[in-house]
Each structure stands twice: as structure tokens, then as C-alpha cells.
Design an enzyme around this catalytic site. Structure first.
Site, PDB file in Angstrom:
ATOM      1  N   GLY A 147      37.093   7.379 -48.533  1.00 35.85           N
ATOM      2  CA  GLY A 147      37.465   6.132 -48.537  1.00 35.85           C
ATOM      3  C   GLY A 147      36.486   4.987 -48.297  1.00 35.85           C
ATOM      4  O   GLY A 147      36.447   4.254 -47.489  1.00 35.85           O
ATOM      5  N   VAL A 202      24.056  -3.752 -50.886  1.00 40.15           N
ATOM      6  CA  VAL A 202      23.077  -3.176 -52.067  1.00 40.15           C
ATOM      7  C   VAL A 202      21.870  -4.209 -51.976  1.00 40.15           C
ATOM      8  O   VAL A 202      20.636  -3.880 -51.871  1.00 40.15           O
ATOM      9  CB  VAL A 202      23.528  -2.791 -53.308  1.00 40.15           C
ATOM     10  CG1 VAL A 202      22.318  -2.338 -54.376  1.00 40.15           C
ATOM     11  CG2 VAL A 202      24.399  -1.738 -53.266  1.00 40.15           C
ATOM     12  N   CYS A 204      32.563   3.421 -52.405  1.00 40.38           N
ATOM     13  CA  CYS A 204      32.362   3.460 -53.857  1.00 40.38           C
ATOM     14  C   CYS A 204      33.115   4.494 -54.492  1.00 40.38           C
ATOM     15  O   CYS A 204      33.502   4.228 -55.688  1.00 40.38           O
ATOM     16  CB  CYS A 204      30.872   4.062 -53.875  1.00 40.38           C
ATOM     17  SG  CYS A 204      29.548   2.703 -53.545  1.00 40.38           S
ATOM     18  N   GLY A 218      39.308  16.404 -44.760  1.00 40.39           N
ATOM     19  CA  GLY A 218      39.558  14.980 -44.116  1.00 40.39           C
ATOM     20  C   GLY A 218      41.055  14.423 -44.589  1.00 40.39           C
ATOM     21  O   GLY A 218      41.925  15.140 -45.255  1.00 40.39           O
TER      22      GLY A 218
END
Length: 455
Positions: free
Chosen positions: A253, A11, A256, A249
């Protein structure tokens, strides 16, 4: 504005580069010496498509530099605003570890004059208030401004965010934040810091819930007359729902969703709120990765203990190098516990890294080397190299019973239908007839009960 961005992870570096390209004078602060050396060499220490090129462009403007500490730079020319983008990793009990945030605030409190502070790190509701109580100087100079960056499109998300959430206690802090984002066209949500903290957690919890819902529906789509792709396609056309994150799926994973859902659940428990829906979301996700081993047991039976299994993909997504919560971290060790041999291939994770992650596995140098002689393949990452591979040739290299488990539902089922392979996915997937239109279908109501089924 003169801006410092503390923490040059995913970030922080994205923000530092974007702000410099917007015209601000930006100093990226990174305390890790190794990472700082990489940054000062003009290289990106995190993986994000387009970031190396944008980093080069930002450095060329002369408006971006990287240093190891705040104090010396601030003494020479004070910063107007400091962005805190350090990590808040999960503790063993699921709570967010705020030690990096509090450490940075201690440093900022010693700066004179005290700059404005914008916290972007994800923190539990009420954190900002507690920080302001501990640091009385902070309240009138503070904003909580959560990030909503998606890996793979982080630069675009910063330049054109779906919304900007500004949690402040003063109009001056909101004005400073608006100046920081001048030129960025986006809806604004001006609120309190605590509400802004909840917005961040609620957003990620909802996305996690949507994925777990998709996975639970996929488990129900298990008969020959039901197609999970068409079911979720039909659901997603409802504008109140949408298609985003409605994809089954082996569980979420990314960097966040696992930590933020765990942290929100921990916070809710700490204040006496049951949160059964959130806990069910986490429970569904925790169980999802076990489907791969369950399928291997069902299809191979006792032969599993003598079988060679090829695992294709280590990453959660091709555009993310964050492996902390990738399903492979659970799936590969589970298979290693029951199969004779496991080969692991990932085009962006070298053999040494694979060996460090899974010491008992055999790193495969290439896709064909991974598959050749294997009794089953487990696909965990939607790498283009795997999706577009010569599957007739790959299948011919498999040993009986030639099982293929598509853990991302990314292989076109019509390509698998004619091959001598047992194709298994998350839910039943039915090949689209060759005569079906290639354009996006228009859903037409019939008898007032729903869309027409494919012929």
C-alpha cells in the site's frame, strides 16, 4: 551544472536537495503556492527521515533555491538540464495520467536555448517515443532516468543507488546524465528510453508479486505445525530469492506499487498482452485487506455488531505519510460497516486528520485510550510505540473476548503467547522457544532434504 527540478514532491525535493549537496546549482520549481511557501520557509512539505536536516544543509550552501516557474530563471541564466519529477497518478481505469508531464514539456519547449531534459516520473513503455514524436526538438536532448527511491531511505538511495538506468537516444544525453551523477558510484544500465520505462515498471511489478506471493503462502501456513516466519525465513535464505519484501501483511500500500502495477496491467491490455501473473498479483493484493474483517467475523461472530474495535495505525509504514493506498483506507470503512464502534489511533496522524479520513470513527488520543474497553484490536502499522508497548497492561484493558489481530506480523509471538489474548496474525506464527539462539541461525542440511527445524 545548473539544474532545474520541476515538481517538489517526494522524489523532486529529495533530488533537489541531494544534487545541491553534490555541488550542482539547483532550482526547485513548484507551482503550488502553498507548497512553495513552505519550501521558501526552509521546511519540507513531505515526510522523509533526515530530509528536513538535509534541506537546511543544502540551503546553507547557497546552491539551492525554490521558485514558482522556469521561464524567468532560465532567461537570466539558462539551465543546463531540467529534471521532470511531477506525478503520474492513476486514472479511474488504472492508466497513468500524464497530463502533468506533457504540461511541463510544453513549458520547456518554449525555453531558449532549449536545455537537456531528464524525465524521472514513472510512465508506461512507449511514452518517451510518443513525447519525442510530439516534440521534435526533444529526441536528441532527452533521457529517461527512472527513480528507485524507497520511502524511509530516499536520501541514501539517491546517494548510493542500486543502479542508475539511463534511457537515451544520443551519446550526448548519456554523457550529460553521467555528469549529473558524477561521484555517485553505481552500476549503469545504458539502454533505450522504452527499455528504461519497462525496467521501472518491471521492478515494481516484481516487488508487488513478491509481496502477494508471501501473502498467499501465509494463507497456506495455517496449521499448528507450520510457522509462517520460519517458512519465509527459510525461503529467503536462498540467494536467488532473498528476504527483502518477503513479508506477509494486509497487502502492499505504498505510493508506487499499487499505481504502477495497475498502470502496467492497463498498458499490457492496451497492446493485447494478457499478463495473467501480473493480474493475479493485483487480485491477491486486493483481497488481502479483507482478511482483517474476515478474522473479526470468525472470532466474534454475531457479537461483532455490538463490539468496539481499536485500529492501531493509519499509515502503511511509519516512515511514509502517503495514505493514498494504505490498507487502512479499506480496512477501517469495512469494519465500520459491521462493528458498533471503531476507534482509530495513529501517533503521526492527528485526530482532525483521522476524522477527515474516517468520519464515522472515533479518533483516539493515545494508545491506551484506543484499547481500553475494546473487544478487539487490529494492528495496521508497525509503530515502535505499539511494538514496544506494555502489552500485558494493554491486554488487561481489553474487554472479552480480547482479540488481537496483527496485520503486519510485527509483534513478537513469544510475548503474546503468555497473555490472556487471542492472537491472530497473517499465517500461523509460533513462539520461538526461550532456549533458542538469539543470533541469526545457520541453516544446516540434514539427510539432504533441508534445514534442521527449531527444537
Amino acid at each position: 551544472m545548473r539544474v532545474a527540478v520541476v515538481g517538489q514532491g517526494y522524489v523532486g525535493l529529495t533530488g533537489a536537495v541531494a544534487l545541491a549537496l553534490q555541488g550542482h546549482s539547483v532550482t526547485g520549481v513548484e507551482q503550488d503556492p502553498g507548497r512553495l511557501r513552505i519550501l521558501n520557509a526552509g521546511e519540507a512539505p513531505v515526510f522523509e527521515p533526515g530530509l528536513p536536516q538535509q534541506l537546511t544543509a543544502a540551503l546553507a550552501t547557497g546552491r539551492l533555491r525554490f521558485v514558482g516557474g522556469l521561464a524567468e530563471c532560465h532567461r537570466r541564466t539558462p539551465f543546463d538540464i531540467v529534471l521532470i519529477t511531477v506525478g503520474t497518478p492513476p486514472r479511474p481505469d488504472g492508466a497513468a495520467d500524464l497530463s502533468q508531464v506533457t504540461s511541463v514539456l510544453e513549458q520547456i519547449g518554449n525555453l531558449l536555448p532549449v536545455p537537456r531534459v531528464v524525465l524521472k516520473s514513472t510512465v508506461p513503455p512507449g511514452t518517451s517515443s510518443r513525447l519525442a514524436d510530439a516534440h521534435p526538438w526533444l529526441r536528441e536532448r532527452y533521457a529517461y532516468n527512472p527513480e528507485f527511491l524507497n520511502q524511509g531511505s530516499a536520501l541514501e538511495d539517491w546517494a548510493a543507488p542500486a543502479r542508475i538506468v539511463a534511457g537515451t537516444w544520443s551519446r550526448d544525453s548519456e554523457r550529460a546524465l553521467r555528469e549529473l551523477y558524477a561521484g555517485v558510484a553505481s552500476p549503469w544500465v545504458a539502454t533505450t528510453p522504452t527499455s528504461a520505462e519497462m525496467i521501472k515498471y518491471a521492478s515494481n511489478a516484481f516487488l508487488a508479486m513478491k509481496i502477494s506471493f508471501s501473502n498467499e503462502i501465509a494463507r497456506m501456513c495455517c496449521g499448528p505445525d507450520v510457522d509462517v516466519d520460519r517458512v519465509l525465513q527459510g525461503v529467503g535464505y536462498d540467494p536467488r530469492i532473498g528476504h527483502a519484501f518477503l513479508q506477509p501483511g494486509l497487502g502492499y500500500g505504498d505510493s508506487c506499487l499499487p499505481k504502477d502495477t495497475a498502470a502496467l496491467a492497463h498498458w499490457a491490455g492496451s497492446v493485447g498482452i494478457p499478463a495473467p501473473l501480473l493480474r493475479a498479483t493485483i487480485a491477491v493484493n486486493d483481497a488481502q485487506a479483507g482478511l482483517a474483517l474476515q478474522m473479526l467475523r470468525t472470532e466474534l461472530g454475531a457479537a461483532l455488531r455490538d463490539a468496539t474495535i481499536a485500529v492501531l495505525g493509519v499509515r502503511y509504514e511509519p516512515w511514509s505519510d502517503d495514505l493514498r493506498a494504505a490498507p487502512s483506507r479499506t480496512v477501517v470503512p469495512a469494519i465500520l460497516g459491521e462493528a458498533a464502534r471503531v476507534r482509530v489511533w495513529d501517533p503521526a496522524t492527528g485526530p482532525a486528520a483521522v476524522a477527515a479520513l474516517f468520519p464515522a470513527a472515533d479518533p483516539a488520543p493515545d494508545l491506551f485510550g484506543a484499547v481500553s474497553g475494546a473487544h478487539a484490536v487490529v494492528l495496521l502499522t508497525e509503530w515502535p510505540q505499539a511494538i514496544e508497548a506494555d502489552w500485558p497492561l494493554l491486554v488487561s484493558r481489553l474487554a472479552e473476548p480480547r482479540l488481537l489481530i496483527d496485520g503486519k506480523n510485527c509483534l513478537p509471538p513469544e510475548r503474546m503467547a503468555g497473555l490472556p489474548v487471542r492472537y491472530r496474525s497473517i499465517g500461523t506464527r509460533v513462539p520461538v522457544p526461550a532456549t533458542a539462539p538469539t543470533a541469526e541461525p545457520q541453516l544446516e542440511a540434514t539427510d539432504g532434504v533441508g534445514p534442521t527445524a527449531p527444537a
